[in-house]
Design an enzyme around this catalytic site. Structure first.
Site, PDB file in Angstrom:
ATOM      1  N   VAL A 140      41.186  41.539  39.898  1.00  0.00           N
ATOM      2  CA  VAL A 140      40.519  41.365  41.190  1.00  0.00           C
ATOM      3  C   VAL A 140      39.048  41.243  40.818  1.00  0.00           C
ATOM      4  O   VAL A 140      38.408  42.227  40.447  1.00  0.00           O
ATOM      5  CB  VAL A 140      40.765  42.551  42.146  1.00  0.00           C
ATOM      6  CG1 VAL A 140      39.895  42.432  43.388  1.00  0.00           C
ATOM      7  CG2 VAL A 140      42.233  42.634  42.530  1.00  0.00           C
ATOM      8  N   PRO A 141      38.495  40.027  40.861  1.00  0.00           N
ATOM      9  CA  PRO A 141      37.178  39.768  40.294  1.00  0.00           C
ATOM     10  C   PRO A 141      36.012  40.196  41.189  1.00  0.00           C
ATOM     11  O   PRO A 141      35.243  39.377  41.694  1.00  0.00           O
ATOM     12  CB  PRO A 141      37.194  38.253  40.080  1.00  0.00           C
ATOM     13  CG  PRO A 141      38.060  37.753  41.190  1.00  0.00           C
ATOM     14  CD  PRO A 141      39.134  38.804  41.349  1.00  0.00           C
ATOM     15  N   CYS A 142      35.849  41.492  41.334  1.00  0.00           N
ATOM     16  CA  CYS A 142      34.780  42.012  42.179  1.00  0.00           C
ATOM     17  C   CYS A 142      33.405  41.645  41.623  1.00  0.00           C
ATOM     18  O   CYS A 142      32.420  41.635  42.371  1.00  0.00           O
ATOM     19  CB  CYS A 142      34.927  43.519  42.367  1.00  0.00           C
ATOM     20  SG  CYS A 142      35.114  44.437  40.839  1.00  0.00           S
ATOM     21  N   HIS A 143      33.336  41.293  40.348  1.00  0.00           N
ATOM     22  CA  HIS A 143      32.057  40.888  39.767  1.00  0.00           C
ATOM     23  C   HIS A 143      31.556  39.574  40.364  1.00  0.00           C
ATOM     24  O   HIS A 143      30.376  39.258  40.247  1.00  0.00           O
ATOM     25  CB  HIS A 143      32.168  40.778  38.237  1.00  0.00           C
ATOM     26  CG  HIS A 143      33.105  39.729  37.758  1.00  0.00           C
ATOM     27  ND1 HIS A 143      34.485  39.899  37.764  1.00  0.00           N
ATOM     28  CD2 HIS A 143      32.882  38.488  37.258  1.00  0.00           C
ATOM     29  CE1 HIS A 143      35.052  38.809  37.278  1.00  0.00           C
ATOM     30  NE2 HIS A 143      34.110  37.937  36.966  1.00  0.00           N
ATOM     31  N   ARG A 144      32.415  38.839  41.046  1.00  0.00           N
ATOM     32  CA  ARG A 144      32.014  37.555  41.654  1.00  0.00           C
ATOM     33  C   ARG A 144      31.458  37.720  43.058  1.00  0.00           C
ATOM     34  O   ARG A 144      31.194  36.724  43.733  1.00  0.00           O
ATOM     35  CB  ARG A 144      33.212  36.604  41.680  1.00  0.00           C
ATOM     36  CG  ARG A 144      33.707  36.241  40.296  1.00  0.00           C
ATOM     37  CD  ARG A 144      34.885  35.289  40.337  1.00  0.00           C
ATOM     38  NE  ARG A 144      35.443  35.156  38.986  1.00  0.00           N
ATOM     39  CZ  ARG A 144      36.716  34.973  38.731  1.00  0.00           C
ATOM     40  NH1 ARG A 144      37.588  34.850  39.723  1.00  0.00           N
ATOM     41  NH2 ARG A 144      37.136  34.889  37.480  1.00  0.00           N
TER      42      ARG A 144
END
Length: 183
Positions: A138-142
């Site tokens: 889950v790419p929360c860094h994006r």
């Protein structure tokens, strides 16, 4: 049966725990970079996990996908099944939206909030992402602040790790230049 595996990536050791229903937890590197610290953290999240369990093929594919993403390959990891039992419904909805953000692109907390019913939920979106047990699947860094700032990042390394991951993906928020000088 729940298994766990710690593995090396371009940014340091990562780890994951899995069970019959999918990935239960994915962790980015610890601040000290140690594999043992990561294993301890995984066992806190999934106390029934064991590294004595041989990873099935789909787990090894997850490991390879995470390694590839963190090495700069354009991977969305959407094929990986998440075990979201115990994850609040709102968080699940936020995670589903975050998983739709392609590698190298970003969205704002407000944009995700608007998709969930109103910009007034931007803080709640940030809190949900702060509890993300599946980074970087889950790419929360994006997800960034409205002003282009990284906002929070709960993984060890904080906002600097978030910016590093975005740079690895070649992210150019709002069509701007690269986040770091490419020389």
């Amino acid at each position: 049966m729940t298994g766990l595996v710690v593995f090396d990536t371009a940014i340091g050791h990562c780890g994951l725990a899995w069970g019959d229903a999918g990935l239960r937890s994915v962790l980015l590197p610890e601040a000290d970079g140690s594999a043992s610290g990561l294993r301890t953290h995984l066992l806190r999240r999934c106390p029934d996990a064991s590294d004595a369990v041989a990873p099935p093929d789909w787990v090894m594919q997850a490991v390879q996908g995470i390694r590839a993403l963190l090495a700069g390959e354009s991977r969305d990891l959407c094929e990986l099944q998440l075990d979201e039992r115990g994850v609040p419904d709102f968080h699940r909805r936020v995670y589903a939206l975050a998983r739709q953000i392609p590698p190298g692109q970003t969205r704002t907390y407000g944009e995700l909030a608007e998709a969930l019913g109103g910009k007034g939920r931007a803080r709640a979106v940030g809190q949900a992402l702060g509890h993300n047990p599946f980074a970087p699947v889950v790419p929360c860094h994006r997800v960034l602040g409205a002003d282009g700032r990284p906002g929070g990042f709960s993984a060890p390394g904080g906002a600097l790790l978030k910016l590093r991951m975005l740079a690895i993906e070649g992210a150019r928020p709002w069509g701007s230049g690269p986040l770091f000088d490419e020389r």
